[in-house]
Design an enzyme around this catalytic site. Structure first.
Site, PDB file in Angstrom:
ATOM      1  N   TYR A  19       0.825  -1.208   0.000  1.00  0.00           N
ATOM      2  CA  TYR A  19       0.000   0.000   0.000  1.00  0.00           C
ATOM      3  C   TYR A  19       0.861   1.261   0.000  1.00  0.00           C
ATOM      4  O   TYR A  19       0.653   2.174   0.799  1.00  0.00           O
ATOM      5  CB  TYR A  19      -0.938   0.007   1.210  1.00  0.00           C
ATOM      6  CG  TYR A  19      -1.903  -1.151   1.180  1.00  0.00           C
ATOM      7  CD1 TYR A  19      -2.986  -1.136   0.315  1.00  0.00           C
ATOM      8  CD2 TYR A  19      -1.711  -2.251   1.999  1.00  0.00           C
ATOM      9  CE1 TYR A  19      -3.856  -2.204   0.249  1.00  0.00           C
ATOM     10  CE2 TYR A  19      -2.579  -3.331   1.942  1.00  0.00           C
ATOM     11  CZ  TYR A  19      -3.650  -3.295   1.061  1.00  0.00           C
ATOM     12  OH  TYR A  19      -4.499  -4.357   0.996  1.00  0.00           O
ATOM     13  N   LYS A 277      -2.573 -16.690   8.324  1.00  0.00           N
ATOM     14  CA  LYS A 277      -1.781 -15.877   9.251  1.00  0.00           C
ATOM     15  C   LYS A 277      -1.129 -16.691  10.372  1.00  0.00           C
ATOM     16  O   LYS A 277      -0.054 -17.240  10.195  1.00  0.00           O
ATOM     17  CB  LYS A 277      -2.629 -14.739   9.793  1.00  0.00           C
ATOM     18  CG  LYS A 277      -2.982 -13.699   8.731  1.00  0.00           C
ATOM     19  CD  LYS A 277      -3.701 -12.529   9.310  1.00  0.00           C
ATOM     20  CE  LYS A 277      -4.083 -11.484   8.297  1.00  0.00           C
ATOM     21  NZ  LYS A 277      -3.038 -10.538   7.967  1.00  0.00           N
TER      22      LYS A 277
HETATM   23  C1  LIG Z   1      -9.795 -11.359   7.529  1.00  0.00           C
HETATM   24  C2  LIG Z   1      -8.725 -11.433   6.489  1.00  0.00           C
HETATM   25  N1  LIG Z   1      -8.925 -12.176   5.393  1.00  0.00           N
HETATM   26  C3  LIG Z   1      -7.978 -12.305   4.437  1.00  0.00           C
HETATM   27  C4  LIG Z   1      -6.779 -11.642   4.533  1.00  0.00           C
HETATM   28  C5  LIG Z   1      -5.755 -11.778   3.450  1.00  0.00           C
HETATM   29  O1  LIG Z   1      -4.677 -12.540   3.879  1.00  0.00           O
HETATM   30  P1  LIG Z   1      -3.252 -12.464   3.130  1.00  0.00           P
HETATM   31  O2  LIG Z   1      -2.712 -11.105   3.407  1.00  0.00           O
HETATM   32  O3  LIG Z   1      -2.465 -13.578   3.742  1.00  0.00           O
HETATM   33  O4  LIG Z   1      -3.515 -12.692   1.680  1.00  0.00           O
HETATM   34  C6  LIG Z   1      -6.532 -10.844   5.655  1.00  0.00           C
HETATM   35  C7  LIG Z   1      -5.254 -10.100   5.776  1.00  0.00           C
HETATM   36  O5  LIG Z   1      -5.124  -9.157   6.517  1.00  0.00           O
HETATM   37  C8  LIG Z   1      -7.525 -10.729   6.661  1.00  0.00           C
HETATM   38  O6  LIG Z   1      -7.334  -9.969   7.756  1.00  0.00           O
END
Ligand SMILES: Cc1ncc(COP(=O)(O)O)c(C=O)c1O
Length: 428
Positions: A19, A277
């Site tokens: 970003y 995560k």
């Molecule tokens: C609730 C949620 N879904 C999906 C994602 C996307 O995950 P990634 O950044 O591993 O692609 C995030 C990332 O912050 C998230 O908080």
């Protein structure tokens, strides 16, 4: 700021950050190592980590058990393709995830990242309806203020105003957005609170593949905690109207909110669940999409006869091995007591922020603490100030928030919250 100027200068010439503009000149800090809850900068300064590297590093950095799991796995194989081959780390991980998630979730699709797990969930839902003879059910219903990732399918269900819809409107399918739940975590949910959601669901059920949302904690898009009763009503309504429910637990899963999963606050089980995560304790990128036998059967009954997804690094053995170690470490630790203790520290430490004129709200759930300011913070000012105060906290818009590793001591939580309050007081 006294960054390690050589590395930062090289970075500024060649690297693109999340970003950020390619030529961004905002504050940038070079890290030389990380251990426990401390990040060491190349200039020797130590920062207490308040971000868990975006929800992931729940055990802190360089945990000996996780380090050892990676080393051991390296000794047998770091990767093999997953088409036509399998291996113990991936099988064990799938078995563990099935065992610890709500009971109807029985099938695990391992993939690369949270965003991809969301793409996989959406594709599963669409293919399920094709398999059930309803190929016209392709739309999704979600709630405002949500965040689900940066790939196209995921972007299409992020908040339409705060997200990137306007930038990619030619690319993104038009889904349906209900208002974000109004009731806070500790408030009851009345019928009127779900009325607009119910209206949209009833009106569009015939064309809906699924409802997708973040259970109880709306993370990156809002840092809001909403009433579990609202989520329970959503589950009932999805059942009533025959629409699948996808729970995006990528941020909140693995104990962060005080329950193992966000869905546990409401005692519900989704049809499809996304994890990521903290799955690998923040060691490497891996995510998982779980589904029920019914969803798996519907997908397999679709004309394709197979689920049409298969990333190159699917089920990566190194990531699977460290994920196994991370989940086992979490479950064998007093994680609930630790999260409760951090929660108490965050509540006490952030309370003074509520008195500040520039602050709109202060809230805590589990090991998540949020100061919401009235105006967006100036990152060029507040970020170096937080570093000067000895903490790594990365604000976003009007949100100065922390989700520290679960091993953070009460003294370090106090330093984190003290720095957050002081930084907000001096900059708003
Ligand atoms: C609730 C949620 N879904 C999906 C994602 C996307 O995950 P990634 O950044 O591993 O692609 C995030 C990332 O912050 C998230 O908080």
């Amino acid at each position: 700021m006294k960054p390690s100027s050589d590395l930062v200068a090289r970075d500024r010439r060649a690297v693109w950050h999340p970003y950020a503009a390619a030529s961004h000149t905002g504050p940038l800090f070079a890290v030389s190592s990380a251990a426990g809850v401390r990040l060491t900068l190349t200039d020797g300064r130590e920062l207490i980590d308040g971000m868990s590297s975006w929800w992931a590093a729940i055990h802190g950095y360089r945990h000996p058990v996780l380090d050892e799991a990676v080393r051991t796995q390296l000794g047998s194989m770091s990767h093999v393709m997953f088409g036509g081959l399998t291996h113990e780390p991936a099988v064990r991980l799938a078995e563990t995830l099935v065992a610890i998630t709500p009971e109807p979730l029985r099938r695990v699709f391992l993939c690369d990242s949270g965003s991809v797990a969301v793409e996989v969930a959406i594709k599963m839902a669409l293919q399920y309806w094709t398999g059930r003879g309803r190929p016209e059910r392709t739309r999704l219903l979600t709630i405002r203020r949500g965040y689900h990732g940066d790939t196209s399918g995921a972007m299409s269900v992020c908040d339409p105003d705060a997200g990137m819809h306007h930038l990619f409107s030619q690319l993104l399918p038009r889904h349906l957005f209900a208002p974000a739940p109004r009731r806070a975590y500790d408030e009851p949910c009345e019928d009127a609170d779900v009325a607009e959601f119910e209206r949209l669901l009833a009106r569009h059920a015939h064309e809906l593949a699924a409802v997708i949302l973040e259970p109880v904690v709306q993370g990156t898009g809002a840092m809001r905690f909403y009433a579990p009763g609202w989520l329970a009503r959503v589950r009932e309504l999805c059942d009533h109207h025959g629409v699948l429910l996808i729970a995006d637990e990528i941020a909140v899963g693995f104990g962060r909110s005080g329950e193992l999963f966000g869905c546990d606050h409401a005692g519900i089980s989704p049809d499809i669940m996304c994890l990521g995560k903290a799955l690998t304790g923040g060691y490497m990128s891996m995510a998982a999409t779980l589904c029920t036998d019914e969803v798996a059967a519907g997908v397999s009954d679709s004309p394709a006869g197979a689920f049409m997804h298969g990333p190159t690094f699917m089920g990566n053995p190194l990531a699977s091995a460290v994920a196994n170690a991370s989940v086992e470490l979490l479950l064998s630790s007093p994680w609930r007591a630790r999260v409760t203790e951090i929660s108490a520290g965050l509540t006490a430490g952030l309370a003074p922020a509520a008195e500040l004129a520039g602050v709109a709200d202060v809230r805590v759930l589990g090991a998540i603490g949020v100061i919401e300011t009235r105006e967006p913070v100036d990152m060029a000012v507040i970020q170096p100030l937080l570093v000067e105060l000895g903490v790594w906290v990365r604000p976003f818009g009007r949100l100065v928030y922390t989700m520290p590793p679960f091993i953070t001591s009460p003294a370090d939580v106090a330093t984190l919250t003290g720095a957050m309050v002081e930084a907000v007081a001096r900059t708003t």
